[in-house]
Design an enzyme around this catalytic site. Structure first.
Site, mmCIF file in Angstrom:
data_model
loop_
_atom_site.group_PDB
_atom_site.id
_atom_site.type_symbol
_atom_site.label_atom_id
_atom_site.label_comp_id
_atom_site.label_asym_id
_atom_site.label_seq_id
_atom_site.Cartn_x
_atom_site.Cartn_y
_atom_site.Cartn_z
ATOM 1 N N HIS A 1 0.844 -1.194 0.000
ATOM 2 C CA HIS A 1 0.000 0.000 0.000
ATOM 3 C C HIS A 1 0.885 1.251 0.000
ATOM 4 O O HIS A 1 1.241 1.764 1.072
ATOM 5 C CB HIS A 1 -0.902 0.021 1.237
ATOM 6 C CG HIS A 1 -1.804 -1.163 1.362
ATOM 7 N ND1 HIS A 1 -1.344 -2.405 1.712
ATOM 8 C CD2 HIS A 1 -3.150 -1.281 1.178
ATOM 9 C CE1 HIS A 1 -2.362 -3.251 1.746
ATOM 10 N NE2 HIS A 1 -3.471 -2.591 1.430
ATOM 11 N N HIS B 1 -3.926 2.825 -3.330
ATOM 12 C CA HIS B 1 -4.232 2.331 -1.983
ATOM 13 C C HIS B 1 -3.606 0.978 -1.708
ATOM 14 O O HIS B 1 -2.867 0.823 -0.732
ATOM 15 C CB HIS B 1 -5.747 2.258 -1.784
ATOM 16 C CG HIS B 1 -6.164 2.034 -0.361
ATOM 17 N ND1 HIS B 1 -5.884 0.887 0.338
ATOM 18 C CD2 HIS B 1 -6.844 2.827 0.503
ATOM 19 C CE1 HIS B 1 -6.359 0.985 1.565
ATOM 20 N NE2 HIS B 1 -6.959 2.156 1.686
ATOM 21 N N GLU C 1 -17.456 -3.939 24.408
ATOM 22 C CA GLU C 1 -16.609 -5.122 24.588
ATOM 23 C C GLU C 1 -15.369 -5.079 23.706
ATOM 24 O O GLU C 1 -14.268 -5.451 24.135
ATOM 25 C CB GLU C 1 -17.404 -6.403 24.272
ATOM 26 C CG GLU C 1 -18.525 -6.706 25.244
ATOM 27 C CD GLU C 1 -19.839 -6.074 24.840
ATOM 28 O OE1 GLU C 1 -20.862 -6.369 25.486
ATOM 29 O OE2 GLU C 1 -19.844 -5.262 23.871
ATOM 30 N N HIS D 1 -27.756 -15.642 25.184
ATOM 31 C CA HIS D 1 -26.729 -15.380 26.184
ATOM 32 C C HIS D 1 -25.979 -16.641 26.620
ATOM 33 O O HIS D 1 -25.028 -16.545 27.394
ATOM 34 C CB HIS D 1 -27.352 -14.721 27.421
ATOM 35 C CG HIS D 1 -27.612 -13.254 27.249
ATOM 36 N ND1 HIS D 1 -28.344 -12.753 26.207
ATOM 37 C CD2 HIS D 1 -27.233 -12.171 27.987
ATOM 38 C CE1 HIS D 1 -28.411 -11.437 26.315
ATOM 39 N NE2 HIS D 1 -27.743 -11.058 27.376
#
Length: 662
Positions: free
Chosen positions: A30, A262, A411, A473
């Site tokens: 890149h 890129h 999280e 869960h």
């Protein structure tokens, strides 16, 4: 053009030339981002960054994180030019080749000066929150004479589009991390083309809304960049974002400003044209002597700062210096082992029936006062994960000495920040959520293992035993998937004594992360304290004899079922040994003779049980083996009803053993 501007231009063009030459030779990479951000990086390294290549691990160096890791040649060029000994010109020529230090994305541990692994976009930004948190906490603890540095991050559009990036931005703003400075490569290009194809948000307004100090500059104007960084350094109560408007592939005659620069080499003709446009006549990989010398002087300027720091470090009180150095080495004091041994002895006498999440909190109540480098936290589940103890105060701008982070419902950012805390050094991070939500944190968890850093994940509600919250869960496949990650230590204790041992293991594991999987439901104390850490061997015979022809193997909450099944079999004259197996990874490292003693020979009947998926258990079961556990998702009911509904019972374990023994 002034002499100063010309000098800057030449310094920046050295980065551009090395980047396009290395990518072209590798035929992969890149080049656009390093060429576009060369001016910003040159300003940062030449005027602000505190570092010394002759001592890359100097504790009070500034941290530079390339979150936009695809632009790795920007970092590799800077490390070579400033004089890091292990980043040679030959390494640049071997860019992206097997065995080189110059991997396609920066890999922590491959070369000095690479502070973190930053392949997946946004991870470096998440890490930076941890780096800045560690600096602020340690500065409060040891004083600004010893800890006084900044964290600088280069991010791209991809880092800011990724969800972890947004989580990190809002968390850093809330915490007021004033020594965190983000340099945004605002080039408006992603792989697909202009970023307008996929996003229309105003990043500057978004950062400002999250409580950041925000500026915008022309990223090709060195003086403007310098002024912006100087202003950002003076803002002490907010993190800073500087949006640097750049041209991706700056200098490429036909491809600059396009996605063509890129993720692909420029091509020989485009590289030749860029040399003409930039006024760079040197052959590939050659840096004219005056420019090379100027870069090496930039690399040498931090030596005097480091020497002054060494004098201040030497002048510290002996006890403070010893404590600082111990934290930097990552050593665990002997008092921890002694305290855990005493705790186990007490528990063996009291025999409490606790959920192992409570057991974990009780262990932390012992550990945290003796180990001041622990920094705990939870993703908005503090009361469920039981990660906060009495001695921990919240980490805030008003109280930077605090050792508990309320990460909020983030999280992924929590896991990424804990990686940064661990990489910074001087602290040991642990943080909690439900085991099922490792799915949200998995990108950062995988990087913990890839980098080999001591991060401790406290994952509670570890099976269908959590009960009524239901299948969304209830983790079923998670233990198997986490065990599949190389260098990941999954620890699933069966009672309070094993929980203490698992914490001891996690703290002593310096070169990798640990996941401690803990129950919501209460479990009996199953074993005496014993001599040493039995869990550290991964598996051991908890009940019965090694000569018994049947093995009942389980981890965590299902060990009690295996013991009950053993009693059922004994009533029928069948002799079984119960194997508690808190860690597959540790057991796999034991000697062949020990594994044979625990598991028995090839003819041994082996029945394993977990209230989760059985994927992978065939590794331990052998020719005469069976698994009792889950084959699908869970359901919403009380834990006891769920175990019966899915056939995870002592009777089922005994029946499987009976059938195989015939």
């Amino acid at each position: 053009m002034t002499e100063q501007a010309a000098a800057h231009r030449d310094l920046a063009n050295a980065i551009r030339a090395l980047a396009m030459d290395a990518v072209q030779q590798a035929d992969s990479g890149h080049p656009g981002m390093p060429m576009g951000m060369a001016d910003v990086a040159t300003v940062l390294f030449s005027k602000f960054l505190k570092f010394d290549p002759t001592d890359p691990h100097w504790p009070d160096r500034d941290r530079f994180i390339l979150s936009a890791g695809h632009g790795s040649m920007l970092l590799y060029s800077l490390l070579y030019l400033t004089g890091y000994a292990d980043m040679t010109l030959d390494e640049l020529k071997r860019f992206r080749q097997l065995g080189s230090r110059t991997a396609g994305h920066p890999e922590y541990g491959h070369a000095s000066g690479i502070e973190t692994t930053t392949g997946p976009l946004g991870q470096g930004l998440g890490n930076s929150v941890g780096f800045a948190l560690a600096e602020r906490h340690l500065r409060q603890r040891f004083g600004a004479d010893i800890v006084d540095h900044f964290t600088y991050v280069i991010v791209g559009d991809g880092c800011l589009m990724e969800g972890v990036g947004q989580e990190a931005v809002t968390l850093a703003g809330h915490l007021g991390l004033g020594r965190l400075i983000v340099l945004f490569d605002d080039n408006g290009i992603s792989i697909d083309g202009p970023t307008a194809l996929s996003t229309s948000e105003d990043h500057k307004k978004r950062f400002a809304a999250a409580g950041w100090h925000v500026q915008a500059v022309d990223g090709q104007d060195a003086d403007a960049v310098a002024r912006a960084i100087r202003r950002a350094r003076n803002v002490t109560d907010k993190p800073s974002m500087i949006a640097c408007k750049t041209v991706i592939g700056f200098g490429a005659p036909t491809k600059a400003g396009t996605a063509a620069t890129h993720g692909s080499p420029l091509g020989k003709d485009e590289v030749a044209g860029a040399r003409v446009k930039l006024g760079w006549s040197a052959p590939p990989f050659e840096i004219p002597e005056p420019i090379f010398t100027a870069w090496r002087k930039i690399g040498a300027k931090g030596k005097s700062q480091r020497r002054k720091w060494i004098k201040r470090h030497t002048a510290m009180a002996d006890a403070d210096r010893a404590e600082f150095d111990r934290g930097q080495r990552g050593d665990i004091p002997a008092s921890i082992d002694q305290a855990i041994a005493s705790f186990k002895a007490r528990i063996a006498g009291e025999k409490p029936a606790w959920a192992t999440r409570k057991s974990s909190q009780e262990v932390l109540e012992v550990i945290n006062p003796l180990l001041p480098e622990t920094i705990g936290g939870s993703a908005d589940l503090t009361g469920s994960n039981n990660t906060k103890t009495a001695t921990l105060k919240p980490q805030t701008l008003a109280d930077p000495a605090g050792r508990y982070v309320y990460y909020g419902i983030r999280e992924h950012a929590m896991a990424a920040a804990m990686n940064g805390l661990a990489l910074h050094g001087g602290v040991i991070p642990y943080g909690g959520t439900f085991l099922v939500f490792t799915d949200y944190a998995r990108g950062a968890i995988r990087l913990s293992a890839l980098m080999g850093v001591r991060v401790i994940y406290v994952m509670t509600h570890d099976s269908i035993g959590l009960g009524e919250d239901g299948p969304t869960h209830q983790p079923v496949e998670h233990l198997a998937s986490l065990r599949a990650i190389p260098n990941m230590q999954v620890l699933r204790p069966a009672d309070t004594i094993e929980t203490a041992e698992c914490w001891q293991i996690a703290l002593e594991t310096r070169k990798g992360p640990s996941i401690i999987a803990l129950t919501r439901q209460n479990l009996p104390t199953l074993r005496p304290a014993g001599d040493g850490n039995l869990s550290a061997r991964g598996a051991y015979i908890l009940a019965g004899e090694s000569a018994n022809p049947i093995r009942l193997i389980a981890s965590g909450s299902e060990v009690q079922l295996a013991i009950a099944a053993r009693d059922l079999l004994a009533n029928e004259g069948l002799h079984a040994a119960v194997v508690s197996m808190p860690s597959w990874e540790l057991f796999a490292k034991q000697s062949d003779s020990y594994r044979h003693e625990v598991m028995g020979g090839d003819g041994t009947v082996r029945v394993a049980c977990e209230a989760a998926s059985g994927f992978g258990w065939e590794r331990w079961l052998g020719a005469k083996g069976a698994f009792v556990g889950m084959t699908g998702f869970g359901a919403s009911a009380k834990a006891g009803d769920l175990y019966k509904h899915f056939g995870i019972t002592a009777e089922a374990i005994a029946a499987a053993a009976r059938r195989l023994a015939q």
